[in-house]
Motif scaffolding. Sequence first.
Motif, PDB file in Angstrom:
ATOM      1  N   LYS A   1      49.544  63.705  46.578  1.00 22.25           N
ATOM      2  CA  LYS A   1      50.906  63.918  47.068  1.00 22.25           C
ATOM      3  C   LYS A   1      51.844  62.869  46.492  1.00 22.25           C
ATOM      4  O   LYS A   1      51.475  61.714  46.325  1.00 22.25           O
ATOM      5  CB  LYS A   1      50.949  63.821  48.589  1.00 22.25           C
ATOM      6  N   ASN A   2      53.070  63.273  46.255  1.00 23.39           N
ATOM      7  CA  ASN A   2      54.112  62.359  45.819  1.00 23.39           C
ATOM      8  C   ASN A   2      54.769  61.768  47.067  1.00 23.39           C
ATOM      9  O   ASN A   2      55.903  62.076  47.411  1.00 23.39           O
ATOM     10  CB  ASN A   2      55.146  63.107  44.955  1.00 23.39           C
ATOM     11  N   GLU A   3      54.003  60.920  47.744  1.00 21.10           N
ATOM     12  CA  GLU A   3      54.480  60.266  48.962  1.00 21.10           C
ATOM     13  C   GLU A   3      54.309  58.754  48.824  1.00 21.10           C
ATOM     14  O   GLU A   3      53.321  58.282  48.240  1.00 21.10           O
ATOM     15  CB  GLU A   3      53.700  60.752  50.179  1.00 21.10           C
ATOM     16  N   GLU A   4      55.257  58.025  49.383  1.00 19.34           N
ATOM     17  CA  GLU A   4      55.296  56.574  49.239  1.00 19.34           C
ATOM     18  C   GLU A   4      53.951  55.902  49.527  1.00 19.34           C
ATOM     19  O   GLU A   4      53.411  55.195  48.663  1.00 19.34           O
ATOM     20  CB  GLU A   4      56.379  55.996  50.153  1.00 19.34           C
ATOM     21  N   GLN A   5      53.406  56.079  50.697  1.00 15.32           N
ATOM     22  CA  GLN A   5      52.164  55.388  51.055  1.00 15.32           C
ATOM     23  C   GLN A   5      50.973  55.865  50.235  1.00 15.32           C
ATOM     24  O   GLN A   5      50.082  55.071  49.909  1.00 15.32           O
ATOM     25  CB  GLN A   5      51.887  55.519  52.552  1.00 15.32           C
ATOM     26  N   THR A   6      50.955  57.129  49.871  1.00 16.20           N
ATOM     27  CA  THR A   6      49.868  57.659  49.033  1.00 16.20           C
ATOM     28  C   THR A   6      49.865  56.961  47.673  1.00 16.20           C
ATOM     29  O   THR A   6      48.814  56.555  47.173  1.00 16.20           O
ATOM     30  CB  THR A   6      50.027  59.184  48.852  1.00 16.20           C
ATOM     31  N   ILE A   7      51.027  56.802  47.093  1.00 17.64           N
ATOM     32  CA  ILE A   7      51.170  56.149  45.781  1.00 17.64           C
ATOM     33  C   ILE A   7      50.794  54.673  45.864  1.00 17.64           C
ATOM     34  O   ILE A   7      50.017  54.169  45.048  1.00 17.64           O
ATOM     35  CB  ILE A   7      52.611  56.319  45.258  1.00 17.64           C
ATOM     36  N   ILE A   8      51.308  53.977  46.847  1.00 14.50           N
ATOM     37  CA  ILE A   8      51.051  52.546  47.001  1.00 14.50           C
ATOM     38  C   ILE A   8      49.576  52.283  47.246  1.00 14.50           C
ATOM     39  O   ILE A   8      48.974  51.403  46.619  1.00 14.50           O
ATOM     40  CB  ILE A   8      51.924  51.958  48.132  1.00 14.50           C
ATOM     41  N   ARG A   9      48.947  53.055  48.125  1.00 15.76           N
ATOM     42  CA  ARG A   9      47.522  52.865  48.442  1.00 15.76           C
ATOM     43  C   ARG A   9      46.631  53.196  47.246  1.00 15.76           C
ATOM     44  O   ARG A   9      45.630  52.525  47.004  1.00 15.76           O
ATOM     45  CB  ARG A   9      47.109  53.682  49.665  1.00 15.76           C
ATOM     46  N   ALA A  10      46.985  54.232  46.487  1.00 16.73           N
ATOM     47  CA  ALA A  10      46.185  54.592  45.305  1.00 16.73           C
ATOM     48  C   ALA A  10      46.265  53.486  44.259  1.00 16.73           C
ATOM     49  O   ALA A  10      45.242  53.107  43.654  1.00 16.73           O
ATOM     50  CB  ALA A  10      46.659  55.918  44.724  1.00 16.73           C
TER      51      ALA A  10
END
Length: 125
Positions: free
Chosen positions: A13-22
């Motif tokens: 997903k293009n979601e803030e927390q998803t990107i940061i955690r990945a």
Amino acid sequence: MIRGIRGAITVEKNEEQTIIRAAERLVRDLIKENSIEPDHVASVLISVTDDIDAAFPARGLREIEGWTYVPVMCMREIPVPQSLGMCIRVMMHVNTKIEQENIHHVYLEGAVALRPDLTGKKMSI
């Protein structure tokens, strides 16, 4: 000697927390697999595909203790037709005495398709 250490991970997903955690997960794996100390890192380049724009993945690196002063830059990947989407790529420039063939590059999730020849191949360090 400065060596480039590569890694990549895909997100669902293009979601803030998803990107940061990945991004954090990928960098932590690179650190672990190559015994990287922040003082030995010259710089880190992080690229994302066009479909990722909800956050700067560099924020994930900033979650790691001791990495406050490591220079990091985020940028866009070249949008090549049929290339892997939803992908975060990292190029870390590290001062090390490790031989090139003993560097452990890390590819996670769908990014395994980028370098299947390196996936699961443990190198000695």
